[in-house]
Design a protein around this motif. Structure first.
Motif, PDB file in Angstrom:
ATOM      1  N   ARG A  79      41.298  19.636 -13.690  1.00  0.00           N
ATOM      2  CA  ARG A  79      40.965  18.865 -14.888  1.00  0.00           C
ATOM      3  C   ARG A  79      42.248  18.603 -15.645  1.00  0.00           C
ATOM      4  O   ARG A  79      43.054  19.514 -15.846  1.00  0.00           O
ATOM      5  CB  ARG A  79      39.973  19.636 -15.742  1.00  0.00           C
ATOM      6  N   VAL A  80      42.448  17.369 -16.060  1.00  0.00           N
ATOM      7  CA  VAL A  80      43.673  16.971 -16.751  1.00  0.00           C
ATOM      8  C   VAL A  80      43.330  16.157 -17.992  1.00  0.00           C
ATOM      9  O   VAL A  80      42.221  15.653 -18.126  1.00  0.00           O
ATOM     10  CB  VAL A  80      44.598  16.133 -15.832  1.00  0.00           C
ATOM     11  N   VAL A  81      44.291  16.029 -18.891  1.00  0.00           N
ATOM     12  CA  VAL A  81      44.123  15.271 -20.130  1.00  0.00           C
ATOM     13  C   VAL A  81      44.791  13.910 -19.948  1.00  0.00           C
ATOM     14  O   VAL A  81      45.958  13.825 -19.551  1.00  0.00           O
ATOM     15  CB  VAL A  81      44.756  16.014 -21.321  1.00  0.00           C
ATOM     16  N   PHE A  82      44.059  12.842 -20.244  1.00  0.00           N
ATOM     17  CA  PHE A  82      44.589  11.477 -20.148  1.00  0.00           C
ATOM     18  C   PHE A  82      45.370  11.163 -21.414  1.00  0.00           C
ATOM     19  O   PHE A  82      44.894  11.381 -22.527  1.00  0.00           O
ATOM     20  CB  PHE A  82      43.430  10.489 -19.974  1.00  0.00           C
ATOM     21  N   LEU A  83      46.597  10.626 -21.229  1.00  0.00           N
ATOM     22  CA  LEU A  83      47.434  10.271 -22.371  1.00  0.00           C
ATOM     23  C   LEU A  83      47.444   8.771 -22.643  1.00  0.00           C
ATOM     24  O   LEU A  83      47.148   8.346 -23.750  1.00  0.00           O
ATOM     25  CB  LEU A  83      48.867  10.770 -22.142  1.00  0.00           C
ATOM     26  N   LYS A  84      47.793   7.968 -21.624  1.00  0.00           N
ATOM     27  CA  LYS A  84      47.816   6.515 -21.814  1.00  0.00           C
ATOM     28  C   LYS A  84      47.874   5.829 -20.459  1.00  0.00           C
ATOM     29  O   LYS A  84      48.113   6.459 -19.439  1.00  0.00           O
ATOM     30  CB  LYS A  84      49.014   6.091 -22.658  1.00  0.00           C
ATOM     31  N   GLN A  85      47.660   4.504 -20.470  1.00  0.00           N
ATOM     32  CA  GLN A  85      47.805   3.708 -19.261  1.00  0.00           C
ATOM     33  C   GLN A  85      49.197   3.088 -19.269  1.00  0.00           C
ATOM     34  O   GLN A  85      49.632   2.530 -20.271  1.00  0.00           O
ATOM     35  CB  GLN A  85      46.735   2.623 -19.189  1.00  0.00           C
ATOM     36  N   LEU A  86      49.898   3.201 -18.156  1.00  0.00           N
ATOM     37  CA  LEU A  86      51.247   2.670 -18.040  1.00  0.00           C
ATOM     38  C   LEU A  86      51.212   1.184 -17.673  1.00  0.00           C
ATOM     39  O   LEU A  86      50.156   0.646 -17.338  1.00  0.00           O
ATOM     40  CB  LEU A  86      52.020   3.462 -16.985  1.00  0.00           C
ATOM     41  N   GLU A  87      52.384   0.520 -17.711  1.00  0.00           N
ATOM     42  CA  GLU A  87      52.462  -0.911 -17.431  1.00  0.00           C
ATOM     43  C   GLU A  87      52.013  -1.235 -16.006  1.00  0.00           C
ATOM     44  O   GLU A  87      51.529  -2.320 -15.727  1.00  0.00           O
ATOM     45  CB  GLU A  87      53.897  -1.428 -17.614  1.00  0.00           C
ATOM     46  N   SER A  88      52.207  -0.291 -15.085  1.00  0.00           N
ATOM     47  CA  SER A  88      51.831  -0.520 -13.690  1.00  0.00           C
ATOM     48  C   SER A  88      50.328  -0.433 -13.475  1.00  0.00           C
ATOM     49  O   SER A  88      49.843  -0.757 -12.399  1.00  0.00           O
ATOM     50  CB  SER A  88      52.531   0.498 -12.798  1.00  0.00           C
ATOM     51  N   GLY A  89      49.591   0.028 -14.477  1.00  0.00           N
ATOM     52  CA  GLY A  89      48.147   0.197 -14.346  1.00  0.00           C
ATOM     53  C   GLY A  89      47.745   1.627 -14.041  1.00  0.00           C
ATOM     54  O   GLY A  89      46.569   1.971 -14.081  1.00  0.00           O
ATOM     55  N   LEU A  90      48.726   2.467 -13.707  1.00  0.00           N
ATOM     56  CA  LEU A  90      48.430   3.876 -13.432  1.00  0.00           C
ATOM     57  C   LEU A  90      48.200   4.626 -14.732  1.00  0.00           C
ATOM     58  O   LEU A  90      48.639   4.205 -15.805  1.00  0.00           O
ATOM     59  CB  LEU A  90      49.587   4.506 -12.656  1.00  0.00           C
ATOM     60  N   LEU A  91      47.514   5.761 -14.633  1.00  0.00           N
ATOM     61  CA  LEU A  91      47.209   6.576 -15.801  1.00  0.00           C
ATOM     62  C   LEU A  91      48.236   7.691 -15.935  1.00  0.00           C
ATOM     63  O   LEU A  91      48.608   8.319 -14.946  1.00  0.00           O
ATOM     64  CB  LEU A  91      45.815   7.190 -15.664  1.00  0.00           C
ATOM     65  N   LEU A  92      48.678   7.944 -17.142  1.00  0.00           N
ATOM     66  CA  LEU A  92      49.570   9.061 -17.418  1.00  0.00           C
ATOM     67  C   LEU A  92      48.712  10.247 -17.827  1.00  0.00           C
ATOM     68  O   LEU A  92      47.977  10.173 -18.811  1.00  0.00           O
ATOM     69  CB  LEU A  92      50.552   8.705 -18.537  1.00  0.00           C
ATOM     70  N   VAL A  93      48.774  11.329 -17.046  1.00  0.00           N
ATOM     71  CA  VAL A  93      47.961  12.512 -17.325  1.00  0.00           C
ATOM     72  C   VAL A  93      48.848  13.751 -17.333  1.00  0.00           C
ATOM     73  O   VAL A  93      49.933  13.765 -16.762  1.00  0.00           O
ATOM     74  CB  VAL A  93      46.828  12.699 -16.290  1.00  0.00           C
ATOM     75  N   THR A  94      48.347  14.799 -17.959  1.00  0.00           N
ATOM     76  CA  THR A  94      49.016  16.092 -17.955  1.00  0.00           C
ATOM     77  C   THR A  94      47.977  17.186 -17.945  1.00  0.00           C
ATOM     78  O   THR A  94      46.841  16.965 -18.343  1.00  0.00           O
ATOM     79  CB  THR A  94      49.942  16.255 -19.171  1.00  0.00           C
ATOM     80  N   GLY A  95      48.369  18.374 -17.484  1.00  0.00           N
ATOM     81  CA  GLY A  95      47.456  19.518 -17.322  1.00  0.00           C
ATOM     82  C   GLY A  95      46.887  20.081 -18.598  1.00  0.00           C
ATOM     83  O   GLY A  95      45.686  20.194 -18.698  1.00  0.00           O
ATOM     84  N   PRO A  96      47.631  20.475 -19.534  1.00  0.00           N
ATOM     85  CA  PRO A  96      49.038  20.763 -19.677  1.00  0.00           C
ATOM     86  C   PRO A  96      49.519  21.814 -18.662  1.00  0.00           C
ATOM     87  O   PRO A  96      48.746  22.652 -18.222  1.00  0.00           O
ATOM     88  CB  PRO A  96      49.170  21.303 -21.090  1.00  0.00           C
ATOM     89  N   PHE A  97      50.799  21.731 -18.306  1.00  0.00           N
ATOM     90  CA  PHE A  97      51.377  22.572 -17.264  1.00  0.00           C
ATOM     91  C   PHE A  97      51.230  24.052 -17.569  1.00  0.00           C
ATOM     92  O   PHE A  97      50.959  24.858 -16.671  1.00  0.00           O
ATOM     93  CB  PHE A  97      52.860  22.222 -17.072  1.00  0.00           C
ATOM     94  N   ALA A  98      51.378  24.445 -18.824  1.00  0.00           N
ATOM     95  CA  ALA A  98      51.274  25.858 -19.205  1.00  0.00           C
ATOM     96  C   ALA A  98      49.855  26.386 -19.020  1.00  0.00           C
ATOM     97  O   ALA A  98      49.657  27.591 -18.842  1.00  0.00           O
ATOM     98  CB  ALA A  98      51.701  26.039 -20.656  1.00  0.00           C
ATOM     99  N   ILE A  99      48.867  25.507 -19.025  1.00  0.00           N
ATOM    100  CA  ILE A  99      47.472  25.948 -18.922  1.00  0.00           C
ATOM    101  C   ILE A  99      46.985  25.946 -17.475  1.00  0.00           C
ATOM    102  O   ILE A  99      46.461  26.946 -16.986  1.00  0.00           O
ATOM    103  CB  ILE A  99      46.567  25.071 -19.812  1.00  0.00           C
ATOM    104  N   ASN A 100      47.135  24.830 -16.772  1.00  0.00           N
ATOM    105  CA  ASN A 100      46.597  24.793 -15.417  1.00  0.00           C
ATOM    106  C   ASN A 100      47.598  24.367 -14.345  1.00  0.00           C
ATOM    107  O   ASN A 100      47.214  24.141 -13.204  1.00  0.00           O
ATOM    108  CB  ASN A 100      45.352  23.893 -15.354  1.00  0.00           C
ATOM    109  N   GLY A 101      48.867  24.235 -14.684  1.00  0.00           N
ATOM    110  CA  GLY A 101      49.890  23.975 -13.679  1.00  0.00           C
ATOM    111  C   GLY A 101      50.052  22.528 -13.258  1.00  0.00           C
ATOM    112  O   GLY A 101      50.758  22.245 -12.303  1.00  0.00           O
TER     113      GLY A 101
END
Length: 180
Positions: A54-76
């Motif tokens: 499970r990850v947190v969605f931050l924003k959609q990039l210009e290429s159409g891909l989604l920028l997501v993060t864990g956060p790394f400290a929580i789930n790697g």
């Protein structure tokens, strides 16, 4: 006589093929964001190294891909670009106040130029035991830590354990009957 009503072609082409006139000059459109996905929503990754996370969605990039993060400290799961076809949007939302992710673009994920450091092709270099490791620069690590720190600060203990848990289907679990 072709199969299934198809036509037999007698023209054979060898070597380079001509450019397809239908494809030339078209600009690829940015994929429209699914209506369930909004900044701060929790997604489940379905493919890749982190499938089931499970990850947190931050924003959609210009290429159409989604920028997501864990956060790394929580789930790697570090900052990643993900295609939205390989995500399931959940109804869970995370507060993104104080997270500065505006500066992250597709160029952030571009690889460094390998031609800058030419390989030594001598015999001694071939048998050497130390390998040149490619790793993330310290600047990127610090930036990611700073970004994720502000996200992780607003998470409750229950939400942290939810993000840590992996998603998987078991017997008698039907995805079309689940409510995410």
């Amino acid at each position: 006589m072709g199969r299934a009503g198809g036509q037999i072609t007698t023209k054979k082409t060898f070597g380079k093929k001509a450019a397809n006139p239908r494809k030339s000059g078209k600009v690829q459109k940015v994929q429209k964001l699914k209506k369930q996905i909004a900044p701060g929503s929790v997604l489940i990754l379905l493919a890749g190294k982190f499938r089931g996370r499970r990850v947190v969605f931050l924003k959609q990039l210009e290429s159409g891909l989604l920028l997501v993060t864990g956060p790394f400290a929580i789930n790697g799961v570090p900052l990643r670009r993900v295609n939205q076809r390989y995500c399931i949007a959940t109804s869970t939302k995370v507060d993104l106040k104080g997270a500065d992710y505006k500066s992250i673009t597709d160029q952030y994920f571009a690889r460094e130029d390998k031609k800058a450091g030419k390989k030594d092709k001598s015999e001694g270099a071939f048998f050497s035991t130390d390998k040149a490791k490619t790793s993330i620069s310290q600047e990127k690590k610090d930036g990611q830590k700073k970004l994720e720190e502000s996200i992780a600060k607003g998470l409750s203990a229950e939400l942290k354990s939810y993000l840590k848990a992996r998603f998987s289907l078991t017997a008698n679990m039907y995805p079309h009957e689940l409510k995410f």
